[in-house]
Motif scaffolding. Structure first.
Motif, PDB file in Angstrom:
ATOM      1  N   LEU A 255      19.865 -25.500  24.421  1.00 32.87           N
ATOM      2  CA  LEU A 255      20.013 -24.553  25.523  1.00 32.87           C
ATOM      3  C   LEU A 255      18.991 -24.843  26.615  1.00 32.87           C
ATOM      4  N   PRO A 256      19.381 -24.705  27.878  1.00 25.30           N
ATOM      5  CA  PRO A 256      18.461 -25.011  28.976  1.00 25.30           C
ATOM      6  C   PRO A 256      17.347 -23.975  29.089  1.00 25.30           C
ATOM      7  N   GLU A 257      16.194 -24.433  29.592  1.00 27.62           N
ATOM      8  CA  GLU A 257      15.061 -23.534  29.822  1.00 27.62           C
ATOM      9  C   GLU A 257      15.460 -22.460  30.833  1.00 27.62           C
ATOM     10  N   GLY A 258      14.967 -21.263  30.627  1.00 26.60           N
ATOM     11  CA  GLY A 258      15.263 -20.170  31.548  1.00 26.60           C
ATOM     12  C   GLY A 258      16.569 -19.457  31.241  1.00 26.60           C
ATOM     13  N   ASP A 259      17.332 -19.958  30.284  1.00 25.01           N
ATOM     14  CA  ASP A 259      18.594 -19.337  29.902  1.00 25.01           C
ATOM     15  C   ASP A 259      18.290 -18.100  29.053  1.00 25.01           C
ATOM     16  N   ASN A 260      18.879 -16.972  29.427  1.00 27.46           N
ATOM     17  CA  ASN A 260      18.647 -15.731  28.674  1.00 27.46           C
ATOM     18  C   ASN A 260      19.133 -15.848  27.235  1.00 27.46           C
ATOM     19  N   LEU A 261      20.172 -16.620  27.019  1.00 26.79           N
ATOM     20  CA  LEU A 261      20.688 -16.816  25.669  1.00 26.79           C
ATOM     21  C   LEU A 261      19.658 -17.532  24.800  1.00 26.79           C
TER      22      LEU A 261
ATOM     23  N   VAL B 221      17.083 -14.941  23.751  1.00 26.47           N
ATOM     24  CA  VAL B 221      17.614 -14.072  22.692  1.00 26.47           C
ATOM     25  C   VAL B 221      17.617 -14.809  21.358  1.00 26.47           C
ATOM     26  N   LEU B 222      18.112 -16.037  21.364  1.00 27.87           N
ATOM     27  CA  LEU B 222      18.177 -16.814  20.127  1.00 27.87           C
ATOM     28  C   LEU B 222      16.786 -17.074  19.577  1.00 27.87           C
ATOM     29  N   ASN B 223      15.836 -17.389  20.446  1.00 26.62           N
ATOM     30  CA  ASN B 223      14.467 -17.629  19.993  1.00 26.62           C
ATOM     31  C   ASN B 223      13.897 -16.387  19.311  1.00 26.62           C
ATOM     32  N   ARG B 224      14.121 -15.228  19.907  1.00 27.21           N
ATOM     33  CA  ARG B 224      13.620 -13.978  19.319  1.00 27.21           C
ATOM     34  C   ARG B 224      14.270 -13.704  17.957  1.00 27.21           C
ATOM     35  N   LEU B 225      15.573 -13.959  17.863  1.00 30.90           N
ATOM     36  CA  LEU B 225      16.262 -13.748  16.587  1.00 30.90           C
ATOM     37  C   LEU B 225      15.740 -14.691  15.518  1.00 30.90           C
TER      38      LEU B 225
END
Length: 150
Positions: free
Chosen positions: A120-126, A129-133
């Motif tokens: 996923l590209p840097e700055g992508d909200n997704l 979210v995935l990192n936090r999960l």
């Protein structure tokens, strides 16, 4: 500063290996000194960059919308697993032995989704979210396996 699941897992692995070797009573100063010695020794080595002559250009393409939709679906399924884990941990009638397969599934899905995080590209909200999960899942797996809930 962003924390990745791999960093959490590496730190937890280091801590558990020190416990296993009987280094329970080491104080913070000794651990910090070891880390600083290791990092300064690594910094003293000269790094050599390999020649770029033989490397061909690699065309990097952004993931199309189909890939993004599939990624969102995978993340949604992962969130459902985490929600099931939360519900089982809140239920006093469910034993830890019954929760164990779900924790194993969380650990497996975490390992499967780490490569997706890197795409996923840097700055992508997704990506955020995935990192936090992944961090939450990794922490819960470590706590469960360590015996914090016994």
């Amino acid at each position: 500063m962003k924390i990745t699941p791999k960093e959490i897992h590496d730190v937890a692995g280091d801590l558990s290996s020190k416990k296993a070797t009987g280094a329970r009573n080491e104080n913070f100063g000794n651990i910090l000194k070891e880390a600083m010695d290791a990092s300064s020794a690594a910094g003293n080595r000269a790094s050599v960059v390999p020649p770029l002559d033989g490397i061909s250009r690699i065309a990097l393409e952004k993931a199309d919308q189909g890939d993004r939709a599939a990624t969102v679906e995978r993340i949604n399924r992962f969130m459902n697993i985490l929600e099931s884990y939360q519900n089982q941990m809140e239920d006093s009638t469910v034993t830890l032995k019954q929760v164990s397969p779900l924790v194993s599934k969380m650990e497996e899905e975490t390992q499967n989704l780490i490569p997706v995080l890197d795409t996923l590209p840097e700055g992508d909200n997704l990506k955020d979210v995935l990192n936090r999960l992944l961090v939450a899942s990794t922490v819960e797996v470590i706590k469960f396996n360590r015996g914090d809930y016994v």
